[in-house]
Scaffold this motif. Structure first.
Motif, mmCIF file in Angstrom:
data_model
loop_
_atom_site.group_PDB
_atom_site.id
_atom_site.type_symbol
_atom_site.label_atom_id
_atom_site.label_comp_id
_atom_site.label_asym_id
_atom_site.label_seq_id
_atom_site.Cartn_x
_atom_site.Cartn_y
_atom_site.Cartn_z
ATOM 1 N N CYS A 263 0.833 -1.207 0.000
ATOM 2 C CA CYS A 263 0.000 0.000 0.000
ATOM 3 C C CYS A 263 0.866 1.253 0.000
ATOM 4 O O CYS A 263 2.037 1.230 0.397
ATOM 5 N N ASN A 264 0.275 2.334 -0.473
ATOM 6 C CA ASN A 264 0.943 3.630 -0.373
ATOM 7 C C ASN A 264 0.896 4.098 1.076
ATOM 8 O O ASN A 264 0.193 3.522 1.913
ATOM 9 N N HIS A 265 1.645 5.143 1.385
ATOM 10 C CA HIS A 265 1.844 5.530 2.787
ATOM 11 C C HIS A 265 1.318 6.936 3.036
ATOM 12 O O HIS A 265 1.892 7.912 2.558
ATOM 13 N N ARG A 266 0.219 7.042 3.796
ATOM 14 C CA ARG A 266 -0.338 8.346 4.159
ATOM 15 C C ARG A 266 -0.061 8.693 5.618
ATOM 16 O O ARG A 266 0.259 9.831 5.942
ATOM 17 N N THR A 267 -0.226 7.717 6.522
ATOM 18 C CA THR A 267 0.097 7.928 7.932
ATOM 19 C C THR A 267 0.665 6.645 8.513
ATOM 20 O O THR A 267 0.677 5.592 7.870
ATOM 21 N N LEU A 268 1.085 6.741 9.763
ATOM 22 C CA LEU A 268 1.630 5.588 10.464
ATOM 23 C C LEU A 268 0.585 4.488 10.655
ATOM 24 O O LEU A 268 0.922 3.314 10.827
ATOM 25 N N ASP A 358 -6.143 6.355 1.204
ATOM 26 C CA ASP A 358 -6.213 7.814 1.243
ATOM 27 C C ASP A 358 -6.802 8.236 2.580
ATOM 28 O O ASP A 358 -7.432 7.434 3.282
ATOM 29 N N LEU A 359 -6.607 9.503 2.913
ATOM 30 C CA LEU A 359 -6.974 9.982 4.245
ATOM 31 C C LEU A 359 -7.439 11.423 4.176
ATOM 32 O O LEU A 359 -6.878 12.232 3.446
ATOM 33 N N GLN A 360 -8.475 11.729 4.928
ATOM 34 C CA GLN A 360 -8.951 13.105 5.080
ATOM 35 C C GLN A 360 -9.045 13.416 6.565
ATOM 36 O O GLN A 360 -9.720 12.695 7.308
ATOM 37 N N VAL A 361 -8.354 14.475 6.986
ATOM 38 C CA VAL A 361 -8.396 14.893 8.383
ATOM 39 C C VAL A 361 -8.995 16.286 8.465
ATOM 40 O O VAL A 361 -8.984 17.043 7.491
ATOM 41 N N SER A 362 -9.503 16.640 9.636
ATOM 42 C CA SER A 362 -10.206 17.905 9.785
ATOM 43 C C SER A 362 -9.428 18.963 10.551
ATOM 44 O O SER A 362 -9.733 20.152 10.453
ATOM 45 N N MET A 363 -8.397 18.567 11.317
ATOM 46 C CA MET A 363 -7.718 19.558 12.154
ATOM 47 C C MET A 363 -6.205 19.380 12.215
ATOM 48 O O MET A 363 -5.465 20.357 12.101
ATOM 49 N N PHE A 364 -5.723 18.152 12.382
ATOM 50 C CA PHE A 364 -4.294 17.929 12.572
ATOM 51 C C PHE A 364 -3.773 16.886 11.587
ATOM 52 O O PHE A 364 -4.479 15.934 11.248
ATOM 53 N N TYR A 365 -2.515 17.081 11.178
ATOM 54 C CA TYR A 365 -1.816 16.058 10.410
ATOM 55 C C TYR A 365 -1.131 15.096 11.379
ATOM 56 O O TYR A 365 -0.470 15.522 12.326
ATOM 57 N N GLY A 366 -1.266 13.816 11.108
ATOM 58 C CA GLY A 366 -0.640 12.807 11.957
ATOM 59 C C GLY A 366 0.714 12.373 11.455
ATOM 60 O O GLY A 366 1.132 11.234 11.701
ATOM 61 N N THR A 367 1.412 13.255 10.751
ATOM 62 C CA THR A 367 2.759 12.958 10.263
ATOM 63 C C THR A 367 3.631 14.192 10.456
ATOM 64 O O THR A 367 3.131 15.315 10.520
ATOM 65 N N THR A 368 4.921 13.976 10.539
ATOM 66 C CA THR A 368 5.862 15.090 10.639
ATOM 67 C C THR A 368 7.230 14.641 10.159
ATOM 68 O O THR A 368 7.583 13.463 10.265
ATOM 69 N N ALA A 369 7.980 15.590 9.616
ATOM 70 C CA ALA A 369 9.358 15.307 9.206
ATOM 71 C C ALA A 369 10.354 15.873 10.205
ATOM 72 O O ALA A 369 11.420 15.306 10.413
ATOM 73 N N SER A 370 10.004 16.994 10.828
ATOM 74 C CA SER A 370 10.942 17.653 11.733
ATOM 75 C C SER A 370 10.492 17.634 13.186
ATOM 76 O O SER A 370 11.258 18.010 14.068
ATOM 77 N N GLY A 371 9.262 17.197 13.445
ATOM 78 C CA GLY A 371 8.748 17.192 14.806
ATOM 79 C C GLY A 371 8.986 15.877 15.521
ATOM 80 O O GLY A 371 9.772 15.034 15.085
ATOM 81 N N CYS A 372 8.282 15.704 16.625
ATOM 82 C CA CYS A 372 8.418 14.500 17.451
ATOM 83 C C CYS A 372 7.523 13.396 16.890
ATOM 84 O O CYS A 372 6.296 13.509 16.905
ATOM 85 N N LYS A 373 8.135 12.321 16.401
ATOM 86 C CA LYS A 373 7.382 11.271 15.720
ATOM 87 C C LYS A 373 6.504 10.455 16.661
ATOM 88 O O LYS A 373 5.521 9.861 16.222
ATOM 89 N N CYS A 374 6.843 10.418 17.946
ATOM 90 C CA CYS A 374 6.017 9.651 18.873
ATOM 91 C C CYS A 374 4.637 10.283 19.050
ATOM 92 O O CYS A 374 3.721 9.644 19.579
ATOM 93 N N LEU A 375 4.475 11.538 18.590
ATOM 94 C CA LEU A 375 3.180 12.215 18.688
ATOM 95 C C LEU A 375 2.328 12.038 17.437
ATOM 96 O O LEU A 375 1.201 12.536 17.387
ATOM 97 N N ASP A 376 2.853 11.348 16.427
ATOM 98 C CA ASP A 376 2.124 11.210 15.166
ATOM 99 C C ASP A 376 0.745 10.587 15.365
ATOM 100 O O ASP A 376 -0.272 11.122 14.920
ATOM 101 N N SER A 377 0.706 9.445 16.025
ATOM 102 C CA SER A 377 -0.571 8.761 16.237
ATOM 103 C C SER A 377 -1.502 9.583 17.125
ATOM 104 O O SER A 377 -2.722 9.575 16.937
ATOM 105 N N ILE A 378 -0.927 10.298 18.088
ATOM 106 C CA ILE A 378 -1.740 11.117 18.992
ATOM 107 C C ILE A 378 -2.455 12.215 18.219
ATOM 108 O O ILE A 378 -3.666 12.418 18.364
#
Length: 447
Positions: A263-268, A358-378
């Motif tokens: 599968c393609n990769h949108r989030t963790l 595919d994914l549609q979110v309303s407020m926050f992105y659950g991915t980051t390149a420069s931030g804290c990755k342990c917060l992605d799922s949160i």
């Protein structure tokens, strides 16, 4: 607000939000000074990537089609702004092909911003360009302060009113001088005053919703947790290919190797939602994931090492134990593009099933390149509404595999990438994980 939230965090953004009445009362120039101080004070200059990784997306959405056409006709372009240069320079040069940028410089002490701007001093190089220019045209905005020294060299000046701006059409994506493939940041909405107020009002309830989704996802079976999550606004839509007889045959036939879902990769959370869509236990292999996400995952997660032979053995071992899901892009991409697929998966088995996610979110992105990755799922589970779309495509014909069809692993990887892109309406690229992290974070993305 974007700089305050993305570079400084939630508390800094909340302070800036509370100061909004003061910003309105003190006037435009002093208001900018207040916003700059709150947003930048104490931020390390070397780590400030918001100007190149976050802001270009929002600036592009503000570009008017009519204004863009007028600016792009010029042979050389010089941009003048009261905003800090570090916020706008990357966008103007990379996406509008501006030759020089005249903005405010920020004062630093020991490598940290102090939140104060230098005085307005015209750049000598820019002044020389204007002096020798044969026919200089200026485009400015009403109700905005302008640099009289620079505009005095213009033989023609066109002023744009707010009413005219409102009537402009947004610049369509196909006219972007440079495709917007990568961008970073947590906010998935434009932080206007009302939208930011809604976000802060949602957060207390959002924490409760997150806990419900998280606890159910970790401790309940997938079919039950999917129902509970849907009742909280996290829904999954599943579509399947017309002919899926291979699923029934796989249940009845005992094979030495499981099915490999690609599968393609949108989030963790992609492998988890693939497992929910199939309603069957799966294992997932991934190149980099935080320890927190690995421990709390409701499905088995196995790390890869980027060592070809070692990773090959790991995947073969997992396939011998059951079905496996892999995201060969190696990293997430938010925009409608697919990164290059690593061809390692093509060597593993002839039972390959592409899955389009595919994914549609309303407020926050659950991915980051420069931030804290342990917060992605949160952050992903903090969204008021999340819609996951999973499309189970037809199994690859044996003629399109390495084992039975004699195809090269690169041919198989490209074929799967094209199949998924076609199903989603996305565009294929040859960009890699390293390209993404070099653009957004200035590193190769290995954690």
């Amino acid at each position: 607000m974007l700089v305050a939230f993305e570079a400084g965090g939630l508390l800094r953004a909340f302070i800036l939000f509370l100061l909004y009445p003061l910003v309105c009362l003190v006037g435009e120039e002093q208001g900018i000074n207040v916003m700059v101080f709150v947003s930048f004070a104490g931020i390390k200059r070397k780590k400030f990537m918001v100007g190149s990784s976050v802001l270009p997306k929002y600036f592009l959405e503000d570009v008017g089609d009519e204004g863009f056409d007028a600016v792009m006709k010029a042979k050389r372009k010089i941009a003048v702004s009261d905003m800090p240069r570090i916020m706008i320079e990357c966008f103007l040069k990379d996406y509008l092909r501006v030759d020089a940028v005249e903005g405010r410089e920020l004062k630093t002490v020991c490598g940290y911003f102090v939140g104060l701007m230098e005085g307005k001093n015209a750049n000598g190089v820019i002044l020389n360009e204007l002096r020798v220019g044969s026919h200089v045209i200026g485009i400015g905005s009403f109700n905005k302060s302008t640099d009289d020294q620079l505009f005095s060299y213009c033989k023609e000046i066109y002023w744009v009113s707010k009413a005219e701006k409102w009537n402009w059409k947004s610049l369509p994506r196909e006219k972007y001088p440079k495709p917007l493939i990568f961008h970073d940041g947590r906010l998935a909405f434009r932080p206007t005053l009302v939208a930011t107020l809604i976000m802060f009002m949602w957060l207390p309830l959002g924490v409760l919703v997150f806990l419900i989704r998280f606890i159910c996802g970790v401790f309940l079976p997938l079919n039950i947790s999917a129902i509970v999550s849907a009742s909280t606004g996290l829904s999954t839509t599943v579509s399947r290919a017309k002919r899926l007889s291979w699923i029934a045959s796989n249940k009845n036939d005992k094979k030495e190797s499981g099915v490999l879902y690609v599968c393609n990769h949108r989030t963790l959370l992609d492998p988890i939602f693939v497992a929910i869509a199939l309603m069957k236990p799966l294992a997932a292999v991934t190149y980099s994931v935080s320890r927190f996400s690995e421990v709390t995952s409701p499905i088995k997660v196995v790390r890869l090492t980027r060592d070809h032979e070692r990773d090959r053995k790991v995947m073969e071992q997992q396939l011998s134990q059951g079905d496996l899901v892999v995201c060969p892009e190696g990293t997430t991409c938010r925009e409608p593009y697919l990164l290059r697929f690593s061809p390692l998966f093509a060597e593993m088995t002839g039972d390959i099933v592409p899955v389009a996610v595919d994914l549609q979110v309303s407020m926050f992105y659950g991915t980051t390149a420069s931030g804290c990755k342990c917060l992605d799922s949160i952050f992903n589970l903090l969204n008021p509404f999340v819609i996951y779309s999973v499309k189970i495509l037809e199994k690859l014909p044996s003629s399109q595999t390495c084992i039975a069809g004699g195809k090269s692993r690169t041919e198989v990887a490209n074929h799967v990438q094209n199949q998924i892109a076609k199903a989603l309406g996305f565009e294929c690229t040859t960009l890699t994980r390293k390209d993404k992290y070099m653009i957004l974070a200035g590193n190769d993305g290995i954690i």
